[in-house]
Scaffold this motif. Structure first.
Motif, PDB file in Angstrom:
ATOM      1  N   LEU A 301     -18.967  35.081  45.895  1.00 51.13           N
ATOM      2  CA  LEU A 301     -17.215  34.488  45.275  1.00 51.13           C
ATOM      3  C   LEU A 301     -17.500  33.636  46.926  1.00 51.13           C
ATOM      4  O   LEU A 301     -16.444  32.656  47.250  1.00 51.13           O
ATOM      5  CB  LEU A 301     -15.946  34.864  44.977  1.00 51.13           C
ATOM      6  CG  LEU A 301     -16.715  34.834  44.102  1.00 51.13           C
ATOM      7  CD1 LEU A 301     -15.279  35.637  43.215  1.00 51.13           C
ATOM      8  CD2 LEU A 301     -16.481  33.541  43.292  1.00 51.13           C
ATOM      9  N   LEU A 304     -19.525  31.047  48.909  1.00 55.94           N
ATOM     10  CA  LEU A 304     -18.761  29.814  48.008  1.00 55.94           C
ATOM     11  C   LEU A 304     -17.646  29.325  48.337  1.00 55.94           C
ATOM     12  O   LEU A 304     -16.742  28.288  47.486  1.00 55.94           O
ATOM     13  CB  LEU A 304     -18.261  29.573  46.660  1.00 55.94           C
ATOM     14  CG  LEU A 304     -20.523  29.940  46.060  1.00 55.94           C
ATOM     15  CD1 LEU A 304     -19.843  30.371  44.368  1.00 55.94           C
ATOM     16  CD2 LEU A 304     -20.593  28.568  46.362  1.00 55.94           C
ATOM     17  N   GLY A 305     -16.707  30.216  49.270  1.00 53.12           N
ATOM     18  CA  GLY A 305     -15.342  30.152  49.423  1.00 53.12           C
ATOM     19  C   GLY A 305     -14.376  30.531  48.227  1.00 53.12           C
ATOM     20  O   GLY A 305     -12.899  29.465  48.651  1.00 53.12           O
ATOM     21  N   GLN A 306     -14.234  30.683  47.368  1.00 56.96           N
ATOM     22  CA  GLN A 306     -13.691  31.056  45.769  1.00 56.96           C
ATOM     23  C   GLN A 306     -12.637  32.133  45.988  1.00 56.96           C
ATOM     24  O   GLN A 306     -12.544  32.528  45.076  1.00 56.96           O
ATOM     25  CB  GLN A 306     -14.878  30.506  44.595  1.00 56.96           C
ATOM     26  CG  GLN A 306     -14.754  28.784  45.097  1.00 56.96           C
ATOM     27  CD  GLN A 306     -15.637  28.370  43.544  1.00 56.96           C
ATOM     28  OE1 GLN A 306     -15.479  28.892  42.977  1.00 56.96           O
ATOM     29  NE2 GLN A 306     -16.068  27.508  43.974  1.00 56.96           N
ATOM     30  N   SER A 308     -10.392  34.266  46.998  1.00 57.69           N
ATOM     31  CA  SER A 308      -9.011  34.332  47.202  1.00 57.69           C
ATOM     32  C   SER A 308      -8.322  33.329  45.223  1.00 57.69           C
ATOM     33  O   SER A 308      -7.722  34.052  44.168  1.00 57.69           O
ATOM     34  CB  SER A 308      -8.292  33.714  46.885  1.00 57.69           C
ATOM     35  OG  SER A 308      -8.513  31.659  47.799  1.00 57.69           O
ATOM     36  N   GLU A 309      -9.269  32.412  44.667  1.00 53.92           N
ATOM     37  CA  GLU A 309      -8.546  32.027  43.316  1.00 53.92           C
ATOM     38  C   GLU A 309      -9.971  32.654  42.526  1.00 53.92           C
ATOM     39  O   GLU A 309      -8.916  32.980  41.417  1.00 53.92           O
ATOM     40  CB  GLU A 309      -9.980  30.157  43.500  1.00 53.92           C
ATOM     41  CG  GLU A 309      -9.218  29.745  44.531  1.00 53.92           C
ATOM     42  CD  GLU A 309      -9.754  29.573  45.804  1.00 53.92           C
ATOM     43  OE1 GLU A 309     -10.767  29.898  45.686  1.00 53.92           O
ATOM     44  OE2 GLU A 309      -9.538  29.160  46.873  1.00 53.92           O
ATOM     45  N   GLN A 310     -10.747  33.677  42.785  1.00 56.91           N
ATOM     46  CA  GLN A 310     -11.672  33.905  41.742  1.00 56.91           C
ATOM     47  C   GLN A 310     -11.232  36.102  41.653  1.00 56.91           C
ATOM     48  O   GLN A 310     -11.457  36.833  41.110  1.00 56.91           O
ATOM     49  CB  GLN A 310     -12.905  34.075  41.515  1.00 56.91           C
ATOM     50  CG  GLN A 310     -13.266  32.485  41.506  1.00 56.91           C
ATOM     51  CD  GLN A 310     -13.275  32.269  39.806  1.00 56.91           C
ATOM     52  OE1 GLN A 310     -12.907  33.423  39.250  1.00 56.91           O
ATOM     53  NE2 GLN A 310     -13.329  31.126  39.517  1.00 56.91           N
ATOM     54  N   LEU A 384     -13.741  33.353  35.096  1.00 58.18           N
ATOM     55  CA  LEU A 384     -14.582  32.536  35.794  1.00 58.18           C
ATOM     56  C   LEU A 384     -14.099  31.656  35.348  1.00 58.18           C
ATOM     57  O   LEU A 384     -14.542  30.807  36.244  1.00 58.18           O
ATOM     58  CB  LEU A 384     -15.355  33.952  35.776  1.00 58.18           C
ATOM     59  CG  LEU A 384     -15.862  35.144  37.516  1.00 58.18           C
ATOM     60  CD1 LEU A 384     -17.209  35.197  36.667  1.00 58.18           C
ATOM     61  CD2 LEU A 384     -15.143  34.360  38.734  1.00 58.18           C
TER      62      LEU A 384
END
Length: 441
Positions: A301, A304-306, A308-310, A384
């Motif tokens: 994550l 993928l730069g994700q 904080s969202e996940q 997710l």
């Protein structure tokens, strides 16, 4: 045993809330409803489970008696009262109960007293031995993190409950949530679980103790990671520098510690003398798989730069796959062992007694463990995705599995398996469901 009963009740309550759509992911992570859910699970389930286990297990780690046998009861009462106050305070902030004087400061005071009693009891017990064994050293570091977790929680309660506008407290309340989570989940809960697992896995599988350089590296890397993340993060936060650099540095060292811990665990399983391992050790392996998957998820994550969202999915897997899975698997053995010791201890060597394994039915219990882990992994995948209905259905399956395991724990405690086969030898006594008076030495 009372700690375990209250803890399992809190776990079921948390699962029911999630299945009903209360709290995350139905509402944001910082919403009051989510705070209710988080603290029911983190304090009511995991912290009480861990405290109950450590009251029995710290004396085993250092071969010394517990400092006080009278403090666990008031400790439990203060923690439960504080948790109830926290829940009421968050419900008030959510507008679900009438506004008035906020119970948050009183809840924080009660929790502080309760956890301080636990820290005093554990600390005085550990101080009787120098130097500490490696597993006990992990617990000592975890206790320091517990103190940090409670301290940060008090800061939150002062701002939210008393509306204190002091600059430092405002900064902690505004940006200190990651530090609170790291101290609680990463330090208090995970570091304790690591230390206890080293001894329990070696004990139950007849494996050589891990006391070499790699285990020492796990301790020092993990301790340094926590110090950088918590203390460094707090310092940079107070000086308006942000916490990201401290969290990154601590995360790198923490990743290295988890990798080395995984290598140690593989060694324990491979070097075991007991070729056919018991159900608790088999299911602990699935908890360790959950930990490994969570670490891989974090790395992916971030790439993928994700993250904080996940982050909710990662925390869910850590809490329910790693910590709860390990807790349930070892509780399955601990309850049976304490019951066996309490019931048959007075007649050991005088008459034939069953084995600890005779108090449980592994064949029937296995399906509930498998259902639990499959449900947790499915719920993580639905987070997710995201697919809210799928998540709630998966959590509903977790409830069924937890109820099934709870029934097996109660049957073990009530000696249902043994009584149905051979009855109780003369001189033994049937243990009370809620209280255990025996402690291994």
């Amino acid at each position: 045993m009372s700690y375990f009963v209250v803890a399992l009740s809190a776990l079921l309550l948390g699962e029911i809330l999630m299945a009903a759509g209360y709290g995350f992911p139905s509402v944001p992570i910082r919403a009051p409803e989510t705070l209710v859910l988080v603290h029911v699970v983190a304090i009511g389930w995991l912290s009480l489970l861990l405290c109950g286990a450590l009251f029995q297990f710290v004396p085993v780690l250092i071969a010394r008696p517990l400092y006080s046998d009278s403090l666990p009861l008031p400790t439990l009462l203060f923690i439960v009262a504080g948790l109830a106050g926290l829940v009421l305070g968050f419900l008030q902030r959510a507008g679900m109960i009438e506004a008035g004087v906020s119970p948050l400061p009183y809840a924080a005071a009660s929790l502080t007293i309760g956890f301080s009693l636990a820290l005093w009891n554990f600390g005085r017990t550990l101080c009787t031995v120098r130097p500490l064994t490696l597993p006990a050293s992990f617990v000592a570091v975890a206790l320091v993190c517990l103190a940090a977790t409670v301290t940060l929680g008090v800061a939150f309660s002062l701002v939210l409950g008393l509306n204190i506008r002091h600059g430092a407290l405002l900064k902690i309340a505004g940006q200190g949530l990651p530090l609170h989570l790291i101290a609680g989940i990463g330090g208090w809960l995970t570091f304790s679980a690591i230390g206890v697992s080293y001894r329990l896995l070696a004990m139950f599988m007849l494996s050589p103790e891990c006391e070499g350089r790699r285990t020492q590296a796990v301790l020092w890397l993990g301790t340094t990671a926590l110090a950088i993340a918590i203390l460094g993060g707090l310092a940079t936060l107070l000086f308006d520098k942000g916490v990201h650099l401290a969290l990154l540095a601590g995360g790198v060292l923490g990743f290295a510690a988890v990798v080395l811990y995984g290598m140690d665990v593989l060694h324990l399983y491979r070097a075991r003398k007991r070729r056919v391992i018991e159900l608790n050790s088999q299911m602990a392996a699935l908890a360790l798989v959950s930990l490994a998957v969570a670490v891989v998820m974090v790395v992916v994550l971030i790439g993928l730069g994700q993250l904080s969202e996940q982050i909710g999915a990662v925390v869910f897997l850590l809490v329910f796959g790693w910590l709860s899975g390990l807790g349930l698997s070892q509780l399955y053995k601990i309850v049976a062992f304490l019951t066996w010791l309490e019931c048959y201890g007075p007649v050991l060597g005088k008459t034939a007694t069953p084995r600890v394994q005779d108090l449980v039915d592994e064949t029937r219990a296995r399906k509930w463990f498998v259902l639990y882990y499959l449900s947790v992994w499915a719920a993580t995948a639905f987070l997710l995705a995201p697919y809210l209905l799928g998540f709630r259905l998966a959590v509903a399956a977790m409830i069924v599995a937890t109820l099934g395991l709870t029934v097996h724990l109660a049957r073990s405690r009530l000696l249902s398996q043994v009584s149905a086969q051979s009855g109780l030898p003369e001189g033994t006594r049937r243990p009370h469901l809620l209280v255990s008076i025996a402690r291994p030495s």
